[in-house]
Design a protein around this motif. Sequence first.
Motif, PDB file in Angstrom:
ATOM      1  N   HIS A   4      -8.292 -18.369 -33.279  1.00 28.77           N
ATOM      2  CA  HIS A   4      -8.392 -17.068 -33.927  1.00 28.77           C
ATOM      3  C   HIS A   4      -9.022 -17.138 -35.305  1.00 28.77           C
ATOM      4  O   HIS A   4      -9.519 -16.128 -35.800  1.00 28.77           O
ATOM      5  CB  HIS A   4      -6.974 -16.458 -34.014  1.00 28.77           C
ATOM      6  CG  HIS A   4      -6.892 -15.172 -34.769  1.00 28.77           C
ATOM      7  ND1 HIS A   4      -5.777 -14.790 -35.470  1.00 28.77           N
ATOM      8  CD2 HIS A   4      -7.778 -14.167 -34.944  1.00 28.77           C
ATOM      9  CE1 HIS A   4      -5.978 -13.611 -36.037  1.00 28.77           C
ATOM     10  NE2 HIS A   4      -7.177 -13.205 -35.736  1.00 28.77           N
ATOM     11  N   THR A   5      -9.036 -18.295 -35.948  1.00 31.86           N
ATOM     12  CA  THR A   5      -9.554 -18.368 -37.310  1.00 31.86           C
ATOM     13  C   THR A   5     -10.592 -19.487 -37.457  1.00 31.86           C
ATOM     14  O   THR A   5     -10.534 -20.510 -36.768  1.00 31.86           O
ATOM     15  CB  THR A   5      -8.423 -18.615 -38.325  1.00 31.86           C
ATOM     16  OG1 THR A   5      -7.597 -19.674 -37.855  1.00 31.86           O
ATOM     17  CG2 THR A   5      -7.564 -17.382 -38.495  1.00 31.86           C
ATOM     18  N   CYS A   6     -11.524 -19.262 -38.383  1.00 31.39           N
ATOM     19  CA  CYS A   6     -12.625 -20.209 -38.596  1.00 31.39           C
ATOM     20  C   CYS A   6     -12.128 -21.621 -38.870  1.00 31.39           C
ATOM     21  O   CYS A   6     -12.651 -22.595 -38.320  1.00 31.39           O
ATOM     22  CB  CYS A   6     -13.472 -19.763 -39.785  1.00 31.39           C
ATOM     23  SG  CYS A   6     -14.112 -18.093 -39.709  1.00 31.39           S
ATOM     24  N   SER A   7     -11.133 -21.718 -39.741  1.00 32.42           N
ATOM     25  CA  SER A   7     -10.646 -23.042 -40.126  1.00 32.42           C
ATOM     26  C   SER A   7     -10.087 -23.788 -38.934  1.00 32.42           C
ATOM     27  O   SER A   7     -10.343 -24.995 -38.749  1.00 32.42           O
ATOM     28  CB  SER A   7      -9.581 -22.923 -41.223  1.00 32.42           C
ATOM     29  OG  SER A   7      -8.546 -22.024 -40.836  1.00 32.42           O
ATOM     30  N   ASN A   8      -9.326 -23.105 -38.087  1.00 27.86           N
ATOM     31  CA  ASN A   8      -8.768 -23.762 -36.911  1.00 27.86           C
ATOM     32  C   ASN A   8      -9.863 -24.193 -35.939  1.00 27.86           C
ATOM     33  O   ASN A   8      -9.791 -25.267 -35.335  1.00 27.86           O
ATOM     34  CB  ASN A   8      -7.766 -22.848 -36.212  1.00 27.86           C
ATOM     35  CG  ASN A   8      -6.474 -22.706 -36.986  1.00 27.86           C
ATOM     36  OD1 ASN A   8      -6.116 -23.565 -37.767  1.00 27.86           O
ATOM     37  ND2 ASN A   8      -5.775 -21.605 -36.782  1.00 27.86           N
ATOM     38  N   THR A   9     -10.880 -23.355 -35.798  1.00 23.03           N
ATOM     39  CA  THR A   9     -12.012 -23.718 -34.938  1.00 23.03           C
ATOM     40  C   THR A   9     -12.666 -24.994 -35.443  1.00 23.03           C
ATOM     41  O   THR A   9     -12.979 -25.910 -34.663  1.00 23.03           O
ATOM     42  CB  THR A   9     -13.045 -22.581 -34.913  1.00 23.03           C
ATOM     43  OG1 THR A   9     -12.423 -21.373 -34.443  1.00 23.03           O
ATOM     44  CG2 THR A   9     -14.225 -22.922 -34.015  1.00 23.03           C
ATOM     45  N   GLU A  10     -12.861 -25.081 -36.756  1.00 18.09           N
ATOM     46  CA  GLU A  10     -13.522 -26.250 -37.333  1.00 18.09           C
ATOM     47  C   GLU A  10     -12.653 -27.496 -37.219  1.00 18.09           C
ATOM     48  O   GLU A  10     -13.161 -28.611 -37.036  1.00 18.09           O
ATOM     49  CB  GLU A  10     -13.907 -25.946 -38.787  1.00 18.09           C
ATOM     50  CG  GLU A  10     -14.964 -24.851 -38.868  1.00 18.09           C
ATOM     51  CD  GLU A  10     -15.354 -24.468 -40.297  1.00 18.09           C
ATOM     52  OE1 GLU A  10     -15.112 -25.271 -41.225  1.00 18.09           O
ATOM     53  OE2 GLU A  10     -15.925 -23.380 -40.468  1.00 18.09           O
ATOM     54  N   ILE A  11     -11.346 -27.322 -37.312  1.00 18.39           N
ATOM     55  CA  ILE A  11     -10.432 -28.457 -37.136  1.00 18.39           C
ATOM     56  C   ILE A  11     -10.519 -28.977 -35.705  1.00 18.39           C
ATOM     57  O   ILE A  11     -10.646 -30.187 -35.475  1.00 18.39           O
ATOM     58  CB  ILE A  11      -8.984 -28.051 -37.480  1.00 18.39           C
ATOM     59  CG1 ILE A  11      -8.832 -27.834 -38.993  1.00 18.39           C
ATOM     60  CG2 ILE A  11      -7.999 -29.122 -37.005  1.00 18.39           C
ATOM     61  CD1 ILE A  11      -7.519 -27.192 -39.397  1.00 18.39           C
ATOM     62  N   VAL A  12     -10.464 -28.067 -34.737  1.00 13.95           N
ATOM     63  CA  VAL A  12     -10.545 -28.474 -33.325  1.00 13.95           C
ATOM     64  C   VAL A  12     -11.821 -29.264 -33.066  1.00 13.95           C
ATOM     65  O   VAL A  12     -11.796 -30.326 -32.414  1.00 13.95           O
ATOM     66  CB  VAL A  12     -10.482 -27.237 -32.404  1.00 13.95           C
ATOM     67  CG1 VAL A  12     -10.818 -27.616 -30.956  1.00 13.95           C
ATOM     68  CG2 VAL A  12      -9.106 -26.590 -32.465  1.00 13.95           C
ATOM     69  N   CYS A  13     -12.931 -28.776 -33.592  1.00  7.84           N
ATOM     70  CA  CYS A  13     -14.209 -29.453 -33.370  1.00  7.84           C
ATOM     71  C   CYS A  13     -14.264 -30.799 -34.080  1.00  7.84           C
ATOM     72  O   CYS A  13     -14.792 -31.774 -33.539  1.00  7.84           O
ATOM     73  CB  CYS A  13     -15.355 -28.551 -33.812  1.00  7.84           C
ATOM     74  SG  CYS A  13     -15.524 -27.054 -32.794  1.00  7.84           S
ATOM     75  N   ALA A  14     -13.714 -30.868 -35.283  1.00 11.14           N
ATOM     76  CA  ALA A  14     -13.695 -32.134 -36.017  1.00 11.14           C
ATOM     77  C   ALA A  14     -12.824 -33.170 -35.320  1.00 11.14           C
ATOM     78  O   ALA A  14     -13.030 -34.381 -35.491  1.00 11.14           O
ATOM     79  CB  ALA A  14     -13.200 -31.909 -37.444  1.00 11.14           C
ATOM     80  N   LEU A  15     -11.870 -32.703 -34.533  1.00 11.29           N
ATOM     81  CA  LEU A  15     -11.010 -33.603 -33.763  1.00 11.29           C
ATOM     82  C   LEU A  15     -11.665 -34.037 -32.455  1.00 11.29           C
ATOM     83  O   LEU A  15     -11.070 -34.782 -31.680  1.00 11.29           O
ATOM     84  CB  LEU A  15      -9.673 -32.922 -33.462  1.00 11.29           C
ATOM     85  CG  LEU A  15      -8.746 -32.680 -34.657  1.00 11.29           C
ATOM     86  CD1 LEU A  15      -7.573 -31.796 -34.251  1.00 11.29           C
ATOM     87  CD2 LEU A  15      -8.241 -33.996 -35.235  1.00 11.29           C
ATOM     88  N   GLY A  16     -12.888 -33.569 -32.213  1.00  9.62           N
ATOM     89  CA  GLY A  16     -13.591 -33.930 -30.992  1.00  9.62           C
ATOM     90  C   GLY A  16     -13.093 -33.211 -29.760  1.00  9.62           C
ATOM     91  O   GLY A  16     -13.237 -33.714 -28.645  1.00  9.62           O
ATOM     92  N   CYS A  17     -12.533 -32.018 -29.950  1.00 12.47           N
ATOM     93  CA  CYS A  17     -11.939 -31.276 -28.837  1.00 12.47           C
ATOM     94  C   CYS A  17     -12.607 -29.923 -28.595  1.00 12.47           C
ATOM     95  O   CYS A  17     -11.995 -29.011 -28.029  1.00 12.47           O
ATOM     96  CB  CYS A  17     -10.447 -31.073 -29.088  1.00 12.47           C
ATOM     97  SG  CYS A  17      -9.490 -32.607 -29.120  1.00 12.47           S
ATOM     98  N   ALA A  18     -13.853 -29.769 -29.015  1.00 12.43           N
ATOM     99  CA  ALA A  18     -14.538 -28.488 -28.862  1.00 12.43           C
ATOM    100  C   ALA A  18     -14.587 -28.036 -27.406  1.00 12.43           C
ATOM    101  O   ALA A  18     -14.569 -26.832 -27.118  1.00 12.43           O
ATOM    102  CB  ALA A  18     -15.950 -28.587 -29.426  1.00 12.43           C
TER     103      ALA A  18
END
Length: 252
Positions: A4-18
């Motif tokens: 739901h939020t930009c920061s969480n999206t970026e965290i997920v992607c940085a964790l390699g889970c996009a």
Amino acid sequence: MFSHTCSNTEIVCALGCAQLLVGVDADSDYPPEAVAGLPKTGRDLDLDIAAVQALHPDLVLTSLTVPGHEKVVKALRAAGLQVLVCDPRSLDDVYADIRAIAAALGVPARGAALVAEMDAAMPAVAEAGVRPTVLVEWWPKPVIAVAKHSWVNDLIQRAGGHNPWGEVDAKSLPLEASRAREARPDVVVMSWCGVKEANYRADVVRRRDGWQDVPAVAHGRIHAISEAYLGRPGPRLVEGYRRLRAAIAMAG
């Protein structure tokens, strides 16, 4: 999973889970290659809950970083969706949220590694005499300044600056320009919410009544740092720190 939020999206992607994302909010724009093809179901306070449900996420990542998000979180839960809510108020809280998201995704080691990487990239500047006074403003009129319960307050300190509103018991503080002037900031950082960095205008700061002798204005230390680097509590805070440190170093 839905973010739901930009920061969480970026965290997920940085964790390699996009690849686990089935959709995101309309403001999630980074990394572009990961979010470009995903369904977008509305902005922060105007999230289409039914559209989120239709994506059948096993988890919704959301936050309380935007005033009013409480109603959205309540609606998500009322719709029977599993929700993980982030509400960071400090840099340590941001790190805790990264670990919590990593754990929920089944990659706790990646979360620990990302936190360690971020922390190492943002070393605390050693105390050395009087620190430059820094105004980071989320909005120009009224001036909305960073207060105690903000990860940016921690970043200012780490980067070698002093936030004159750093002990105010709030996330942020609306101020009349005359009151903000009394702090005589050595550095002003424009990080205006919802405005593209290219549209930040230093003239807006320079034109404030009585600000001509404020050190930041008098010495040309008005800087633009995108809200994407300071306002999103995730991996790109590292870039915000770097820019803050560079701006503060000019005033040292």
